[in-house]
Design a protein around this motif. Structure first.
Motif, PDB file in Angstrom:
ATOM      1  N   THR A  77      16.007  17.940 -58.863  1.00  0.00           N
ATOM      2  CA  THR A  77      17.083  18.512 -59.680  1.00  0.00           C
ATOM      3  C   THR A  77      16.583  18.836 -61.084  1.00  0.00           C
ATOM      4  O   THR A  77      16.898  19.896 -61.639  1.00  0.00           O
ATOM      5  CB  THR A  77      18.257  17.525 -59.766  1.00  0.00           C
ATOM      6  OG1 THR A  77      18.757  17.268 -58.451  1.00  0.00           O
ATOM      7  CG2 THR A  77      19.379  18.091 -60.620  1.00  0.00           C
ATOM      8  N   ALA A  78      15.772  17.937 -61.649  1.00  0.00           N
ATOM      9  CA  ALA A  78      15.245  18.158 -62.994  1.00  0.00           C
ATOM     10  C   ALA A  78      14.286  19.341 -63.021  1.00  0.00           C
ATOM     11  O   ALA A  78      14.324  20.163 -63.943  1.00  0.00           O
ATOM     12  CB  ALA A  78      14.533  16.897 -63.480  1.00  0.00           C
ATOM     13  N   PHE A  79      13.435  19.452 -62.010  1.00  0.00           N
ATOM     14  CA  PHE A  79      12.508  20.583 -61.940  1.00  0.00           C
ATOM     15  C   PHE A  79      13.270  21.906 -61.857  1.00  0.00           C
ATOM     16  O   PHE A  79      12.987  22.851 -62.592  1.00  0.00           O
ATOM     17  CB  PHE A  79      11.593  20.442 -60.729  1.00  0.00           C
ATOM     18  CG  PHE A  79      10.485  19.439 -60.890  1.00  0.00           C
ATOM     19  CD1 PHE A  79       9.680  19.457 -62.020  1.00  0.00           C
ATOM     20  CD2 PHE A  79      10.245  18.500 -59.903  1.00  0.00           C
ATOM     21  CE1 PHE A  79       8.648  18.541 -62.180  1.00  0.00           C
ATOM     22  CE2 PHE A  79       9.214  17.583 -60.047  1.00  0.00           C
ATOM     23  CZ  PHE A  79       8.423  17.597 -61.187  1.00  0.00           C
ATOM     24  N   GLU A  80      14.220  21.963 -60.955  1.00  0.00           N
ATOM     25  CA  GLU A  80      14.949  23.216 -60.751  1.00  0.00           C
ATOM     26  C   GLU A  80      15.816  23.569 -61.952  1.00  0.00           C
ATOM     27  O   GLU A  80      16.088  24.743 -62.200  1.00  0.00           O
ATOM     28  CB  GLU A  80      15.803  23.109 -59.487  1.00  0.00           C
ATOM     29  CG  GLU A  80      14.946  23.024 -58.208  1.00  0.00           C
ATOM     30  CD  GLU A  80      15.776  22.957 -56.950  1.00  0.00           C
ATOM     31  OE1 GLU A  80      16.981  22.651 -57.058  1.00  0.00           O
ATOM     32  OE2 GLU A  80      15.226  23.204 -55.858  1.00  0.00           O
ATOM     33  N   GLY A  81      16.232  22.569 -62.711  1.00  0.00           N
ATOM     34  CA  GLY A  81      17.052  22.822 -63.893  1.00  0.00           C
ATOM     35  C   GLY A  81      16.251  23.001 -65.159  1.00  0.00           C
ATOM     36  O   GLY A  81      16.819  23.181 -66.244  1.00  0.00           O
ATOM     37  N   GLY A  82      14.911  22.938 -65.045  1.00  0.00           N
ATOM     38  CA  GLY A  82      14.071  23.091 -66.222  1.00  0.00           C
ATOM     39  C   GLY A  82      14.139  21.924 -67.177  1.00  0.00           C
ATOM     40  O   GLY A  82      13.862  22.075 -68.373  1.00  0.00           O
ATOM     41  N   GLU A  83      14.508  20.740 -66.680  1.00  0.00           N
ATOM     42  CA  GLU A  83      14.675  19.569 -67.528  1.00  0.00           C
ATOM     43  C   GLU A  83      13.742  18.434 -67.149  1.00  0.00           C
ATOM     44  O   GLU A  83      13.999  17.270 -67.484  1.00  0.00           O
ATOM     45  CB  GLU A  83      16.130  19.074 -67.443  1.00  0.00           C
ATOM     46  CG  GLU A  83      17.166  20.068 -67.925  1.00  0.00           C
ATOM     47  CD  GLU A  83      17.053  20.336 -69.422  1.00  0.00           C
ATOM     48  OE1 GLU A  83      16.568  19.435 -70.141  1.00  0.00           O
ATOM     49  OE2 GLU A  83      17.436  21.428 -69.865  1.00  0.00           O
ATOM     50  N   ALA A  84      12.664  18.735 -66.467  1.00  0.00           N
ATOM     51  CA  ALA A  84      11.762  17.680 -66.002  1.00  0.00           C
ATOM     52  C   ALA A  84      11.027  17.042 -67.171  1.00  0.00           C
ATOM     53  O   ALA A  84      10.719  17.707 -68.170  1.00  0.00           O
ATOM     54  CB  ALA A  84      10.758  18.255 -65.013  1.00  0.00           C
ATOM     55  N   PRO A  85      10.742  15.741 -67.088  1.00  0.00           N
ATOM     56  CA  PRO A  85       9.907  15.097 -68.116  1.00  0.00           C
ATOM     57  C   PRO A  85       8.511  15.688 -68.092  1.00  0.00           C
ATOM     58  O   PRO A  85       8.079  16.258 -67.094  1.00  0.00           O
ATOM     59  CB  PRO A  85       9.916  13.620 -67.704  1.00  0.00           C
ATOM     60  CG  PRO A  85      10.247  13.630 -66.247  1.00  0.00           C
ATOM     61  CD  PRO A  85      11.149  14.805 -66.033  1.00  0.00           C
ATOM     62  N   ASP A  86       7.806  15.557 -69.195  1.00  0.00           N
ATOM     63  CA  ASP A  86       6.452  16.108 -69.279  1.00  0.00           C
ATOM     64  C   ASP A  86       5.472  15.313 -68.424  1.00  0.00           C
ATOM     65  O   ASP A  86       4.606  15.880 -67.759  1.00  0.00           O
ATOM     66  CB  ASP A  86       5.983  16.104 -70.739  1.00  0.00           C
ATOM     67  CG  ASP A  86       6.872  16.932 -71.626  1.00  0.00           C
ATOM     68  OD1 ASP A  86       6.779  18.178 -71.541  1.00  0.00           O
ATOM     69  OD2 ASP A  86       7.667  16.355 -72.389  1.00  0.00           O
ATOM     70  N   ILE A  87       5.599  13.984 -68.467  1.00  0.00           N
ATOM     71  CA  ILE A  87       4.702  13.088 -67.729  1.00  0.00           C
ATOM     72  C   ILE A  87       5.550  12.299 -66.742  1.00  0.00           C
ATOM     73  O   ILE A  87       6.559  11.694 -67.116  1.00  0.00           O
ATOM     74  CB  ILE A  87       3.947  12.148 -68.686  1.00  0.00           C
ATOM     75  CG1 ILE A  87       3.165  12.975 -69.705  1.00  0.00           C
ATOM     76  CG2 ILE A  87       3.024  11.222 -67.904  1.00  0.00           C
ATOM     77  CD1 ILE A  87       2.618  12.159 -70.854  1.00  0.00           C
ATOM     78  N   ILE A  88       5.152  12.321 -65.484  1.00  0.00           N
ATOM     79  CA  ILE A  88       6.010  11.846 -64.398  1.00  0.00           C
ATOM     80  C   ILE A  88       5.366  10.703 -63.638  1.00  0.00           C
ATOM     81  O   ILE A  88       4.255  10.839 -63.107  1.00  0.00           O
ATOM     82  CB  ILE A  88       6.316  13.009 -63.427  1.00  0.00           C
ATOM     83  CG1 ILE A  88       7.052  14.129 -64.170  1.00  0.00           C
ATOM     84  CG2 ILE A  88       7.125  12.530 -62.228  1.00  0.00           C
ATOM     85  CD1 ILE A  88       6.931  15.468 -63.493  1.00  0.00           C
ATOM     86  N   HIS A  89       6.050   9.593 -63.571  1.00  0.00           N
ATOM     87  CA  HIS A  89       5.626   8.432 -62.788  1.00  0.00           C
ATOM     88  C   HIS A  89       6.260   8.538 -61.405  1.00  0.00           C
ATOM     89  O   HIS A  89       7.467   8.716 -61.276  1.00  0.00           O
ATOM     90  CB  HIS A  89       6.103   7.147 -63.506  1.00  0.00           C
ATOM     91  CG  HIS A  89       5.707   5.877 -62.837  1.00  0.00           C
ATOM     92  ND1 HIS A  89       6.231   4.663 -63.212  1.00  0.00           N
ATOM     93  CD2 HIS A  89       4.846   5.611 -61.818  1.00  0.00           C
ATOM     94  CE1 HIS A  89       5.703   3.701 -62.461  1.00  0.00           C
ATOM     95  NE2 HIS A  89       4.871   4.253 -61.607  1.00  0.00           N
ATOM     96  N   ASP A  90       5.450   8.439 -60.360  1.00  0.00           N
ATOM     97  CA  ASP A  90       5.969   8.570 -58.997  1.00  0.00           C
ATOM     98  C   ASP A  90       4.995   7.853 -58.060  1.00  0.00           C
ATOM     99  O   ASP A  90       4.173   7.052 -58.502  1.00  0.00           O
ATOM    100  CB  ASP A  90       6.119  10.045 -58.628  1.00  0.00           C
ATOM    101  CG  ASP A  90       7.130  10.286 -57.501  1.00  0.00           C
ATOM    102  OD1 ASP A  90       7.588   9.312 -56.873  1.00  0.00           O
ATOM    103  OD2 ASP A  90       7.448  11.461 -57.231  1.00  0.00           O
ATOM    104  N   ALA A  91       5.081   8.144 -56.777  1.00  0.00           N
ATOM    105  CA  ALA A  91       4.146   7.611 -55.787  1.00  0.00           C
ATOM    106  C   ALA A  91       3.509   8.783 -55.055  1.00  0.00           C
ATOM    107  O   ALA A  91       4.123   9.840 -54.887  1.00  0.00           O
ATOM    108  CB  ALA A  91       4.860   6.690 -54.805  1.00  0.00           C
TER     109      ALA A  91
END
Length: 424
Positions: A77-91
């Motif tokens: 949702t954040a990616f598609e809305g252009g609101e993603a964090p700059d640095i992303i913690h995931d697996a």
């Protein structure tokens, strides 16, 4: 004239405020979304961000607290809305769709040589999709046997070590020997059975997913893939050495019974040691044992925790410099200790704090060289295959509702139909 001058000044101020990734003082601000949740881990992450900000006044990192719950949907949702964090913690097992979808930056030319050489190639394979690298794998955890040390000691069974582990056949015999009188040799928490089964099956030489010359993947549930499922099934349904009530439970759900002396062993991720250390009754004697080994030795699959940079990040170079700082060997050790996991970096793994016998650190560290990418790491369509086909099939097999032949048909025939939709 004065009105026009004021309007011009206002326009200039607005232009200065709207430049992406900066504040009024032209300082770059990067948002780091962390999924750390344990108190020690959150503190370690926040302290490292604080140390960076204290020494890098022109590039400020803003700590944003995320959660592992539904992180995939939240990020999408954040990616598609252009609101993603700059640095992303995931697996790493969550990155494929984001990498192929163009949401993550290719880090190939951004990361310093020090960081690239410190982390083994086998770990980089977990974040490599196509020709690009879309995350830095920095924390990993093997699956181990958390055991009631007193129970095993008094039973007289051979205690396994990383140098001389149990075989799967020996493990089955020992759990049967330890069972009886309402007590069980093992409690398998298999609410989410797929990753545990597939990752442990590498120790028996299992592969399950086979990539053809044309790049397409098919499922073949062969003899080696069946060693671990057959062991669990036999313990639960034939030997009665595995508690049937925990098959649908999560890892934490098994701990009260473990502490109460109903189960001699529980196969869990390495980080569960923290809960045991904090929650176990006073005097409870426990230890960490390696998972059983087979034709593949102690090999098992892992999906490391990762740090990625969003493709939309306006300051990728600065974000990569922060990753280099954040994942320096001494900092990687701090993060590992905070999460009770293992670092991927070679230098960090040498730290004496990770080789203590207390709380089983030394046993876990000895397993690091045997960790490999999870079997489904780069398989397109794996999430749907897991949720719609594999999870219900394994759950029914382990409970005794279906046999091995039916399990194989569902994993292969039904599973390949699902995967085919992603490989056209």
């Amino acid at each position: 004239m004065r009105t026009r001058l004021l309007a011009l000044v206002l326009l200039l101020l607005l232009a200065g405020c709207s430049s992406g990734g900066t504040h009024d003082d032209a300082r770059i601000t990067l948002r780091l979304q962390s999924l750390a949740w344990q108190e020690e881990s959150v503190e370690a992450n926040k302290q490292l961000v604080k140390e960076w900000n204290a020494t890098h006044p022109d590039v400020r990192v803003e700590y944003v607290q995320g959660t592992w719950d539904s992180v995939h949907d939240q990020l999408l949702t954040a990616f598609e809305g252009g609101e993603a964090p700059d640095i992303i913690h995931d697996a790493s097992d969550d990155l494929a769709d984001f990498a192929y979808g163009g949401y993550l930056a290719d880090l190939t030319g951004l990361l310093p040589a020090r960081l690239k050489s410190d982390i083994p190639q086998r770990s980089w394979e977990t974040t490599t999709f196509g020709d690009g690298v879309y995350g830095v794998p920095f924390l990993q955890e093997p699956r181990v046997l958390l055991a009631n040390a007193r129970w095993l000691r008094e039973s007289g069974v051979r205690i396994p070590t990383p140098e001389k582990p149990w075989s799967w056949a020996e493990f089955r015999r020992i759990t049967e020997r330890l069972s009886g009188g309402g007590k069980y040799g093992v409690a398998w928490p298999l609410k989410e059975p797929v990753s545990a089964t597939l990752n442990l099956s590498l120790s028996a030489g299992g592969q399950l997913f086979h990539r053809r010359p044309d790049g397409k993947v098919t499922v073949r549930f062969g003899t080696a893939d069946q060693v671990v499922p057959r062991t669990v099934h036999a313990q639960a349904n034939t030997d009665r050495s595995a508690s049937p009530t925990t098959l649908g439970s999560g890892g934490s759900d098994t701990l009260p019974g473990f502490f109460a002396g109903r189960y001699a062993m529980v196969p869990l991720g390495f980080s569960y040691r923290q809960q045991i250390a904090q929650q176990a009754p006073k005097g409870f004697d426990w230890q960490v044992l390696p998972a059983p080994a087979g034709a593949g030795g102690l090999t098992q699959g892992v999906s490391p925790q990762t740090l990625s940079i969003a493709e939309d990040c306006l300051h990728k170079k600065e974000a990569a410099e922060f990753l280099d700082f954040f994942l320096r060997p001494r900092n990687m050790v701090r993060l590992a200790l905070g999460d009770w996991m293992l670092p991927t970096g070679r230098q960090a793994l040498k730290d004496p704090a990770l080789h203590r016998t207390k709380d089983g650190w030394a046993t876990g560290t000895a397993l690091a060289e045997h960790l490999r990418p999870a079997p489904a790491q780069s398989v397109r369509g794996y999430p749907e295959w897991k949720d719609k086909v594999a999870t219900p099939a394994f759950q029914e097999y382990y409970s005794g509702a279906i046999g091995l032949r039916e399990l194989r048909v569902r994993l292969e025939e039904d599973g390949n139909l699902v995967l085919a939709r992603y490989q056209r």
